[in-house]
Structure formats: C-alpha cells, structure tokens
Design an enzyme around this catalytic site. Structure first.
Site, short mmCIF file in Angstrom:
data_model
loop_
_atom_site.label_atom_id
_atom_site.label_comp_id
_atom_site.label_asym_id
_atom_site.label_seq_id
_atom_site.Cartn_x
_atom_site.Cartn_y
_atom_site.Cartn_z
N LYS A 8 46.71 -16.18 -22.25
CA LYS A 8 46.92 -17.16 -23.32
C LYS A 8 45.57 -17.65 -23.83
O LYS A 8 44.54 -17.58 -23.14
CB LYS A 8 47.76 -18.35 -22.83
N ASP A 135 50.15 -24.20 -16.23
CA ASP A 135 50.27 -23.19 -17.29
C ASP A 135 51.41 -22.19 -17.04
O ASP A 135 51.72 -21.39 -17.93
CB ASP A 135 48.96 -22.40 -17.42
#
Length: 288
Positions: A8, A135
């Site tokens: 990401k 996350d």
C-alpha cells in the site's frame, strides 16, 4: 493456497491526536499497488504454525505478523490447528512504509478462512486483522479507501485512474514507534487539507488529489536521499512525489509508463530498491 499480498501507499496521512487507548488517531487515504509478496499456506499434521521466507533477516516465529495472524485466526474462530506451514516470497521491502508485513498477515487470514471453510466475511476477517496490526484490515479490503481511527475504520472511495507508481526505498529503515514519537514531540505540524482531499477523492478527481496529497511524517522523519529522489521524479514528469507511511519509501505518480520506467532507471543509480507498480482494486488475490 497461494495469495498475492499487495503493498500500500498513502495518498494522504494526518495524525489527529491520541486515542484513549494510547494509539494514534489517524486520517489516511490509502491505495493498493501491484508490488506484492506471494504467501503460500499449506495444511499439514504438525499441530504447529511454521514459517519460512525467501529472504534472510525476517523473523520466523511469533514476532512475524503472518505467524501472529495464524494464531489469531485459530483463537478467534475456535478451529483446531492441525498444523500449517506459511511460506513468504518477499518482494515488498521491510520497514519501508508499504505495509509488507501487514499484507502477509492479511493473506494468511484469507488463506486460512478458505482452507478451513470458516465462512468469515471481510468484516469478520478485518476484526481478526485489527488484533495484530493497524494496517491489516486495509490490506484485507484493499483498493482506494479512507482509513480512520487506528486505520481500521475503512470507507471505500472511487478507484483512481490507470497510472504508474515508482517506489524508491532508501537503505535506512524507519521504526513506526519512533516515527509517531517524533510527531508527538514536534512543536508544530502543518495540517493537510483533508476536507478538500476527501471531496476530490469522492468525485474521482485524481489530478486534484495529487495536488493536495501530503504526509505529516515528512515533517519529522529525515530521509537523506528524499530530496534527490523527489528531484529525479519531478524531472521525469511525476504528478506527485510523496513519502509513504512513516517512510522511508518515496513514490512518484506518472501518467505514462515510459516516464515511470525512465525515472526508475535513473533512481537505480543511487537507490537499490526501486519498483514500478500500478494501482490495484484489491488488497489480496488468490492465485491457486
């Protein structure tokens, strides 16, 4: 089961304060990119969780998020662990601000859900993921999202258009804990324009998003090569260059693949880990 676990980047990252539980209250727009680890999970009769990795220096015990994810899955579902082995083919660099470890953990939860026919939906898998890393829920969901609270409150946004990311990771690693401490100790932090960013993201105005993108960690984390990396990216026509997460990886956004490739080649003159990636619409992809 074999799964691609995508990295990401942060198109925006702000820290709003500290929550009652001591964690930081975050406001982030996150994007999955095609750079990925490949995580293979196999069922066996060992009665244990074992782990292997294609690169040295990665912990292979309970310190690894993938190992923690497996333990959390069995604990939360009540399913007996007859034995599993996890193998990680590592492409996402560690301590890079790209959520490589979290992506691996997300892939393990997804794989075990399929292997053991647990029937968990994405929300239930995210609840398990939240226990092991902030996350991990995003890495389960993926795509383009507004992430709030510790990063576990996710709101899907419009997909960004086709483009190319050049990711450059300097040699230094950044401790996330120390990065947050640096923000806490900073006398002044300039705040990004979150309202306009969210309006632009909801409208699918990627050009405006690139103009508004910001990461407050850039104000407190010193990355020696960052200025030169950004200079090369601008010279090659990047619409945006920004640090991802707590760093040190810096990424550039390009409309043309040829410009991205040219930038990557120039960066390789002084940066070892350089990747060209594209946006993807999911955090995980089952291969087989």
């Amino acid at each position: 089961m074999k799964i691609k676990a995508y990295a990401k980047i942060n198109l925006m990252l702000d820290i709003l304060g500290t929550l009652p539980n001591g964690y930081h209250n975050l406001w982030m727009i996150m994007q999955s990119v095609s750079l990925h680890d490949t995580v293979t999970v196999e069922k066996n009769d060992s009665g244990e969780i074992t782990l292997s990795c294609s690169v040295e220096g990665i912990p292979l015990d309970g310190k690894n998020i993938a190992h923690k994810a497996a333990a959390a899955f069995f604990e939360c579902t009540g399913i007996e662990n007859c034995g599993i082995h996890i193998h990680i083919e590592k492409e996402i660099p560690s301590e890079a601000g790209l959520a490589g470890g979290s992506a691996d953990g997300a892939a393990v939860i997804k794989a075990l859900n399929e292997i053991f026919s647990a029937g968990l939906n994405d929300r239930q898998m995210c609840r398990i993921g939240k226990k092991i890393g902030a996350d991990v829920p995003f890495c389960i969901m993926g795509g383009t999202c507004l992430a709030q609270n510790i990063g576990d409150v996710l709101s899907p946004l419009e997909d960004i258009p086709q483009c190319y990311f050049v990711l450059a990771k300097p040699k230094m690693g950044v401790s996330t804990k120390e990065a947050f401490q640096s923000v806490d100790n900073a006398g002044y932090i300039k705040r990004p324009n979150k309202e306009e960013m969210l309006i632009s993201a909801a409208a699918g105005d990627f050009d405006k998003m690139c103009k508004l993108s910001a990461n407050v960690f850039e104000q407190v984390i010193e990355v020696p090569e960052r200025v030169e990396i950004k200079k090369v990216m601008r010279e090659c026509g990047a619409k945006l260059s920004l640090m991802s997460g707590s760093g040190p990886t810096v990424y550039g956004v390009f409309e043309e693949e040829k410009n991205a490739e040219m930038c990557a080649e120039k960066l390789k003159d002084f940066i070892k880990d350089v990747f060209v990636a594209k946006p993807v619409k999911q955090g995980l992809e089952i291969i087989e």
